[in-house]
Motif scaffolding. Structure first.
Motif, short mmCIF file in Angstrom:
data_model
loop_
_atom_site.label_atom_id
_atom_site.label_comp_id
_atom_site.label_asym_id
_atom_site.label_seq_id
_atom_site.Cartn_x
_atom_site.Cartn_y
_atom_site.Cartn_z
N TYR A 107 -32.48 -6.55 -35.15
CA TYR A 107 -32.59 -5.87 -36.44
C TYR A 107 -31.44 -6.29 -37.36
O TYR A 107 -31.66 -6.62 -38.54
CB TYR A 107 -32.60 -4.36 -36.23
N LYS A 108 -30.22 -6.26 -36.84
CA LYS A 108 -29.05 -6.63 -37.67
C LYS A 108 -29.10 -8.10 -38.07
O LYS A 108 -28.71 -8.45 -39.19
CB LYS A 108 -27.75 -6.34 -36.90
N THR A 109 -29.57 -8.95 -37.18
CA THR A 109 -29.70 -10.37 -37.51
C THR A 109 -30.69 -10.56 -38.64
O THR A 109 -30.44 -11.32 -39.58
CB THR A 109 -30.14 -11.17 -36.27
N GLY A 110 -31.81 -9.85 -38.57
CA GLY A 110 -32.82 -9.93 -39.63
C GLY A 110 -32.31 -9.44 -40.97
O GLY A 110 -32.70 -9.96 -42.02
N ARG A 111 -31.44 -8.46 -40.96
CA ARG A 111 -30.90 -7.93 -42.22
C ARG A 111 -29.95 -8.91 -42.90
O ARG A 111 -29.69 -8.79 -44.10
CB ARG A 111 -30.17 -6.61 -41.96
N TYR A 112 -29.38 -9.84 -42.14
CA TYR A 112 -28.43 -10.80 -42.72
C TYR A 112 -29.01 -12.20 -42.85
O TYR A 112 -28.27 -13.15 -43.12
CB TYR A 112 -27.16 -10.87 -41.86
N GLU A 113 -30.32 -12.35 -42.72
CA GLU A 113 -30.89 -13.70 -42.78
C GLU A 113 -30.83 -14.31 -44.18
O GLU A 113 -30.91 -15.53 -44.32
CB GLU A 113 -32.31 -13.71 -42.24
N TYR A 114 -30.65 -13.49 -45.20
CA TYR A 114 -30.58 -14.01 -46.58
C TYR A 114 -29.36 -14.89 -46.78
O TYR A 114 -29.37 -15.78 -47.62
CB TYR A 114 -30.55 -12.86 -47.59
N CYS A 115 -28.31 -14.66 -46.02
CA CYS A 115 -27.07 -15.41 -46.26
C CYS A 115 -26.97 -16.65 -45.38
O CYS A 115 -25.91 -17.25 -45.25
CB CYS A 115 -25.85 -14.52 -46.07
N ASN A 116 -28.06 -17.08 -44.81
CA ASN A 116 -28.08 -18.26 -43.96
C ASN A 116 -28.29 -19.54 -44.76
O ASN A 116 -28.41 -20.62 -44.20
CB ASN A 116 -29.17 -18.11 -42.88
#
Length: 162
Positions: A107-116
Protein backbone atom coordinates in the motif's frame (compact mmCIF):
# COMPACT_ATOMS: atom_id res chain seq x y z
CA UNK A 1 40.70 -25.91 26.05
CA UNK A 2 39.38 -27.17 22.67
CA UNK A 3 35.63 -27.57 22.18
CA UNK A 4 34.14 -30.95 22.92
CA UNK A 5 33.68 -33.09 19.77
CA UNK A 6 29.94 -33.69 20.26
CA UNK A 7 29.24 -29.96 20.68
CA UNK A 8 31.31 -29.15 17.60
CA UNK A 9 29.53 -31.91 15.63
CA UNK A 10 26.06 -30.59 16.61
CA UNK A 11 27.17 -27.07 15.70
CA UNK A 12 28.06 -28.08 12.12
CA UNK A 13 25.13 -30.49 11.79
CA UNK A 14 22.68 -27.69 12.56
CA UNK A 15 24.38 -25.18 10.24
CA UNK A 16 24.27 -27.69 7.37
CA UNK A 17 20.68 -28.76 8.03
CA UNK A 18 17.68 -27.45 6.09
CA UNK A 19 16.33 -25.67 9.17
CA UNK A 20 19.73 -24.09 9.89
CA UNK A 21 19.89 -22.64 6.39
CA UNK A 22 16.26 -21.46 6.63
CA UNK A 23 16.98 -19.74 9.97
CA UNK A 24 19.96 -17.93 8.45
CA UNK A 25 17.75 -16.74 5.56
CA UNK A 26 15.08 -15.58 8.04
CA UNK A 27 17.69 -13.56 9.92
CA UNK A 28 19.09 -12.02 6.72
CA UNK A 29 15.70 -11.10 5.21
CA UNK A 30 14.36 -9.79 8.54
CA UNK A 31 17.44 -7.65 9.05
CA UNK A 32 17.21 -6.41 5.47
CA UNK A 33 13.61 -5.36 6.05
CA UNK A 34 14.07 -3.46 9.28
CA UNK A 35 17.38 -1.86 8.27
CA UNK A 36 15.83 -0.66 4.99
CA UNK A 37 12.94 0.93 6.86
CA UNK A 38 14.91 2.26 9.83
CA UNK A 39 17.54 3.91 7.63
CA UNK A 40 14.90 6.14 6.05
CA UNK A 41 12.01 8.35 7.08
CA UNK A 42 8.91 6.38 7.99
CA UNK A 43 5.51 7.14 9.52
CA UNK A 44 2.11 5.73 10.34
CA UNK A 45 1.49 2.07 9.63
CA UNK A 46 5.15 1.46 8.80
CA UNK A 47 5.67 1.29 12.58
CA UNK A 48 3.75 -2.02 12.57
CA UNK A 49 6.01 -3.41 9.84
CA UNK A 50 9.07 -2.34 11.80
CA UNK A 51 7.64 -3.92 14.97
CA UNK A 52 7.01 -7.26 13.22
CA UNK A 53 10.42 -7.25 11.52
CA UNK A 54 12.41 -6.45 14.66
CA UNK A 55 10.38 -8.73 16.94
CA UNK A 56 10.74 -11.79 14.75
CA UNK A 57 14.33 -10.97 13.86
CA UNK A 58 15.21 -11.00 17.56
CA UNK A 59 13.15 -14.13 18.29
CA UNK A 60 14.65 -15.95 15.31
CA UNK A 61 18.16 -14.90 16.29
CA UNK A 62 17.55 -16.21 19.82
CA UNK A 63 16.09 -19.52 18.59
CA UNK A 64 18.97 -19.89 16.13
CA UNK A 65 21.66 -19.50 18.79
CA UNK A 66 19.86 -21.67 21.33
CA UNK A 67 19.58 -24.47 18.77
CA UNK A 68 23.09 -23.86 17.46
CA UNK A 69 24.57 -24.22 20.94
CA UNK A 70 22.25 -27.19 21.70
CA UNK A 71 20.91 -25.47 24.83
CA UNK A 72 17.17 -25.90 24.19
CA UNK A 73 16.88 -28.07 27.32
CA UNK A 74 17.72 -24.99 29.43
CA UNK A 75 14.75 -22.99 28.16
CA UNK A 76 11.96 -23.19 30.76
CA UNK A 77 8.51 -24.37 29.58
CA UNK A 78 9.33 -24.12 25.83
CA UNK A 79 12.51 -26.19 25.69
CA UNK A 80 13.34 -29.86 25.82
CA UNK A 81 10.68 -32.05 24.22
CA UNK A 82 8.59 -28.99 23.31
CA UNK A 83 11.34 -27.22 21.34
CA UNK A 84 10.12 -28.41 17.93
CA UNK A 85 6.56 -27.34 18.77
CA UNK A 86 7.87 -23.98 20.00
CA UNK A 87 9.70 -23.50 16.70
CA UNK A 88 6.52 -24.39 14.81
CA UNK A 89 4.45 -21.85 16.78
CA UNK A 90 7.14 -19.20 16.20
CA UNK A 91 7.23 -19.80 12.46
CA UNK A 92 3.44 -19.81 12.08
CA UNK A 93 3.10 -16.59 14.09
CA UNK A 94 5.80 -14.94 11.99
CA UNK A 95 4.23 -16.04 8.70
CA UNK A 96 0.80 -14.81 9.81
CA UNK A 97 2.07 -11.42 11.03
CA UNK A 98 4.24 -10.86 7.99
CA UNK A 99 1.15 -11.02 5.73
CA UNK A 100 -0.39 -7.72 6.94
CA UNK A 101 3.13 -6.24 6.97
CA UNK A 102 3.39 -7.10 3.27
CA UNK A 103 0.01 -5.48 2.69
CA UNK A 104 1.13 -2.29 4.43
CA UNK A 105 4.35 -2.16 2.42
CA UNK A 106 2.53 -2.71 -0.88
CA UNK A 107 0.00 0.00 0.00
CA UNK A 108 2.75 2.47 0.96
CA UNK A 109 4.72 1.63 -2.18
CA UNK A 110 1.65 2.31 -4.31
CA UNK A 111 1.12 5.68 -2.64
CA UNK A 112 4.63 6.81 -3.62
CA UNK A 113 4.70 5.52 -7.19
CA UNK A 114 4.18 9.04 -8.58
CA UNK A 115 7.71 10.03 -7.59
CA UNK A 116 9.38 7.21 -9.50
CA UNK A 117 9.81 9.42 -12.55
CA UNK A 118 13.22 10.75 -13.59
CA UNK A 119 11.86 14.30 -13.72
CA UNK A 120 10.89 14.15 -10.02
CA UNK A 121 13.77 15.78 -8.15
CA UNK A 122 12.63 15.60 -4.51
CA UNK A 123 13.36 12.86 -1.99
CA UNK A 124 11.23 9.83 -2.80
CA UNK A 125 10.52 6.79 -0.63
CA UNK A 126 9.21 4.63 -3.50
CA UNK A 127 12.39 2.58 -3.95
CA UNK A 128 12.84 2.23 -0.18
CA UNK A 129 9.32 0.94 0.29
CA UNK A 130 9.63 -1.31 -2.75
CA UNK A 131 12.83 -2.87 -1.37
CA UNK A 132 11.16 -3.27 2.03
CA UNK A 133 8.15 -4.94 0.40
CA UNK A 134 10.46 -7.40 -1.37
CA UNK A 135 12.27 -8.20 1.89
CA UNK A 136 8.93 -8.68 3.66
CA UNK A 137 7.72 -11.06 0.94
CA UNK A 138 10.94 -13.06 1.04
CA UNK A 139 10.81 -13.27 4.83
CA UNK A 140 7.18 -14.40 4.78
CA UNK A 141 7.94 -17.11 2.22
CA UNK A 142 10.90 -18.39 4.23
CA UNK A 143 8.83 -18.46 7.45
CA UNK A 144 6.04 -20.27 5.60
CA UNK A 145 8.47 -22.88 4.22
CA UNK A 146 9.91 -23.32 7.70
CA UNK A 147 6.40 -23.75 9.15
CA UNK A 148 5.57 -26.48 6.66
CA UNK A 149 8.91 -28.24 7.22
CA UNK A 150 8.74 -28.15 11.01
CA UNK A 151 5.05 -29.10 10.92
CA UNK A 152 5.86 -32.18 8.80
CA UNK A 153 8.63 -33.16 11.20
CA UNK A 154 6.25 -32.77 14.14
CA UNK A 155 3.53 -34.84 12.41
CA UNK A 156 6.03 -37.65 11.83
CA UNK A 157 6.61 -37.72 15.59
CA UNK A 158 10.12 -36.28 15.61
CA UNK A 159 11.12 -34.35 18.71
CA UNK A 160 14.41 -32.69 17.72
CA UNK A 161 15.10 -29.78 15.42
CA UNK A 162 18.20 -31.32 13.82
Amino acid sequence: MPPQPEVNKHFWDFLKSFLGIIRILQIIFGAGLWVTIAANKYEGSIHFVLFVAVLFWLLTLTAFFITLLDKQDLVPVLGGDRWLLSNLAHDIAAAVLYLPAIGVMIYKTGRYEYCNLEQYKHHCLYKVYLAAAVFACLAAVVYLVSSVYVGCRKCRGEQTVV
